[in-house]
Design a protein around this motif. Sequence first.
Motif, PDB file in Angstrom:
ATOM      1  N   UNK A   1      74.283  93.104  36.432  1.00 33.91           N
ATOM      2  CA  UNK A   1      73.938  94.478  36.782  1.00 33.91           C
ATOM      3  C   UNK A   1      72.761  94.984  35.947  1.00 33.91           C
ATOM      4  N   UNK A   2      72.695  94.608  34.687  1.00 31.91           N
ATOM      5  CA  UNK A   2      71.566  94.992  33.835  1.00 31.91           C
ATOM      6  C   UNK A   2      70.298  94.289  34.323  1.00 31.91           C
ATOM      7  N   UNK A   3      70.410  93.025  34.696  1.00 34.78           N
ATOM      8  CA  UNK A   3      69.260  92.295  35.227  1.00 34.78           C
ATOM      9  C   UNK A   3      68.752  92.945  36.514  1.00 34.78           C
ATOM     10  N   UNK A   4      69.683  93.397  37.365  1.00 33.07           N
ATOM     11  CA  UNK A   4      69.277  94.053  38.609  1.00 33.07           C
ATOM     12  C   UNK A   4      68.573  95.377  38.351  1.00 33.07           C
ATOM     13  N   UNK A   5      68.833  95.987  37.219  1.00 32.84           N
ATOM     14  CA  UNK A   5      68.176  97.247  36.875  1.00 32.84           C
ATOM     15  C   UNK A   5      66.816  97.008  36.215  1.00 32.84           C
ATOM     16  N   UNK A   6      66.683  95.944  35.440  1.00 35.12           N
ATOM     17  CA  UNK A   6      65.461  95.685  34.684  1.00 35.12           C
ATOM     18  C   UNK A   6      64.400  94.905  35.462  1.00 35.12           C
ATOM     19  N   UNK A  61      58.862  93.340  37.470  1.00 33.72           N
ATOM     20  CA  UNK A  61      58.061  92.753  38.550  1.00 33.72           C
ATOM     21  C   UNK A  61      57.070  93.779  39.112  1.00 33.72           C
ATOM     22  N   UNK A  62      57.545  95.000  39.326  1.00 36.87           N
ATOM     23  CA  UNK A  62      56.647  96.051  39.832  1.00 36.87           C
ATOM     24  C   UNK A  62      55.516  96.339  38.862  1.00 36.87           C
ATOM     25  N   UNK A  63      55.816  96.322  37.573  1.00 35.19           N
ATOM     26  CA  UNK A  63      54.771  96.569  36.581  1.00 35.19           C
ATOM     27  C   UNK A  63      53.660  95.536  36.711  1.00 35.19           C
ATOM     28  N   UNK A  64      54.019  94.278  36.840  1.00 38.87           N
ATOM     29  CA  UNK A  64      52.998  93.243  36.963  1.00 38.87           C
ATOM     30  C   UNK A  64      52.202  93.387  38.255  1.00 38.87           C
ATOM     31  N   UNK A  65      52.868  93.665  39.348  1.00 36.91           N
ATOM     32  CA  UNK A  65      52.169  93.841  40.625  1.00 36.91           C
ATOM     33  C   UNK A  65      51.193  95.011  40.539  1.00 36.91           C
ATOM     34  N   UNK A  66      51.646  96.137  40.020  1.00 41.40           N
ATOM     35  CA  UNK A  66      50.786  97.318  39.923  1.00 41.40           C
ATOM     36  C   UNK A  66      49.676  97.101  38.902  1.00 41.40           C
ATOM     37  N   UNK A  67      49.973  96.389  37.826  1.00 46.39           N
ATOM     38  CA  UNK A  67      48.955  96.141  36.818  1.00 46.39           C
ATOM     39  C   UNK A  67      47.817  95.296  37.390  1.00 46.39           C
ATOM     40  N   UNK A  68      48.161  94.203  38.085  1.00 45.72           N
ATOM     41  CA  UNK A  68      47.109  93.357  38.638  1.00 45.72           C
ATOM     42  C   UNK A  68      46.360  94.071  39.762  1.00 45.72           C
ATOM     43  N   UNK A  69      47.049  94.908  40.518  1.00 44.06           N
ATOM     44  CA  UNK A  69      46.365  95.726  41.525  1.00 44.06           C
ATOM     45  C   UNK A  69      45.384  96.696  40.890  1.00 44.06           C
ATOM     46  N   UNK A  70      45.800  97.343  39.807  1.00 44.87           N
ATOM     47  CA  UNK A  70      44.913  98.280  39.107  1.00 44.87           C
ATOM     48  C   UNK A  70      43.725  97.531  38.507  1.00 44.87           C
ATOM     49  N   UNK A  71      43.952  96.313  38.011  1.00 42.66           N
ATOM     50  CA  UNK A  71      42.845  95.521  37.477  1.00 42.66           C
ATOM     51  C   UNK A  71      41.841  95.166  38.569  1.00 42.66           C
ATOM     52  N   UNK A  72      42.330  94.839  39.757  1.00 40.17           N
ATOM     53  CA  UNK A  72      41.431  94.510  40.866  1.00 40.17           C
ATOM     54  C   UNK A  72      40.590  95.724  41.264  1.00 40.17           C
ATOM     55  N   UNK A  77      63.245 106.704  33.435  1.00 35.64           N
ATOM     56  CA  UNK A  77      64.597 107.251  33.583  1.00 35.64           C
ATOM     57  C   UNK A  77      65.641 106.134  33.613  1.00 35.64           C
ATOM     58  N   UNK A  78      65.331 105.049  34.291  1.00 34.37           N
ATOM     59  CA  UNK A  78      66.266 103.913  34.352  1.00 34.37           C
ATOM     60  C   UNK A  78      66.467 103.309  32.964  1.00 34.37           C
ATOM     61  N   UNK A  79      65.400 103.159  32.210  1.00 38.60           N
ATOM     62  CA  UNK A  79      65.530 102.617  30.845  1.00 38.60           C
ATOM     63  C   UNK A  79      66.313 103.588  29.966  1.00 38.60           C
ATOM     64  N   UNK A  80      66.106 104.858  30.167  1.00 35.99           N
ATOM     65  CA  UNK A  80      66.838 105.870  29.391  1.00 35.99           C
ATOM     66  C   UNK A  80      68.337 105.760  29.651  1.00 35.99           C
TER      67      UNK A  80
END
Length: 179
Positions: free
Chosen positions: A65-70, A75-86, A129-132
């Motif tokens: 359950x913790x893995x499903x939250x994290x 994964x989204x951070x990496x996708x958005x980061x590489x998109x922002x870099x492009x 919020x999820x990390x909190x």
Amino acid sequence: FFLMIRRPPRSTQSRSSAASDVYKRQVGMLFTLRNALTIGVRFSAVRRQFGPPNEAEQSLLEYPQVQQRLIPYVANLFVHWFGAQAIGQLWYSNQGILFENKNPLLTEVHALLSMIKPINSWLTQSGIQEMRQLLGGLGYSSFSKLGQYLSDNDIQQTCLLYTSPSPRDRQKSRMPSSA
């Protein structure tokens, strides 16, 4: 594994504009999300509780359950980061011709920046919020810094509704106050 995410290059007099400032704010939101995820992942890896009978306690990170939250946020951070870099690479590599008349690239960059702002702001807000919540009581203390990240990012929240008058619609305003 978050060390590969670095800040964008600094503006110079010839490389500064409102659009580059928007880009930097988007990247700044991703840095905030990176920091919140780092706190959440480290806490989950170190914190131990329960476990099978007669065995050592398990790390929180081992719970599905913790893995499903994290993992979706990482994964989204990496996708958005590489998109922002492009997008940033597109912006900086075409800096010389970007503001010429009839440049289709200007419209493309503006559309991309306008599209990612609400998505990044919502992702960052929900990730913090999820990390909190994942940290439990510690997530709500000032020690974790997540409350500060949340309030700093709150101002970045964006609504996709476009309410200001459009140049193609000059006769009638779509502003709610003029209805």
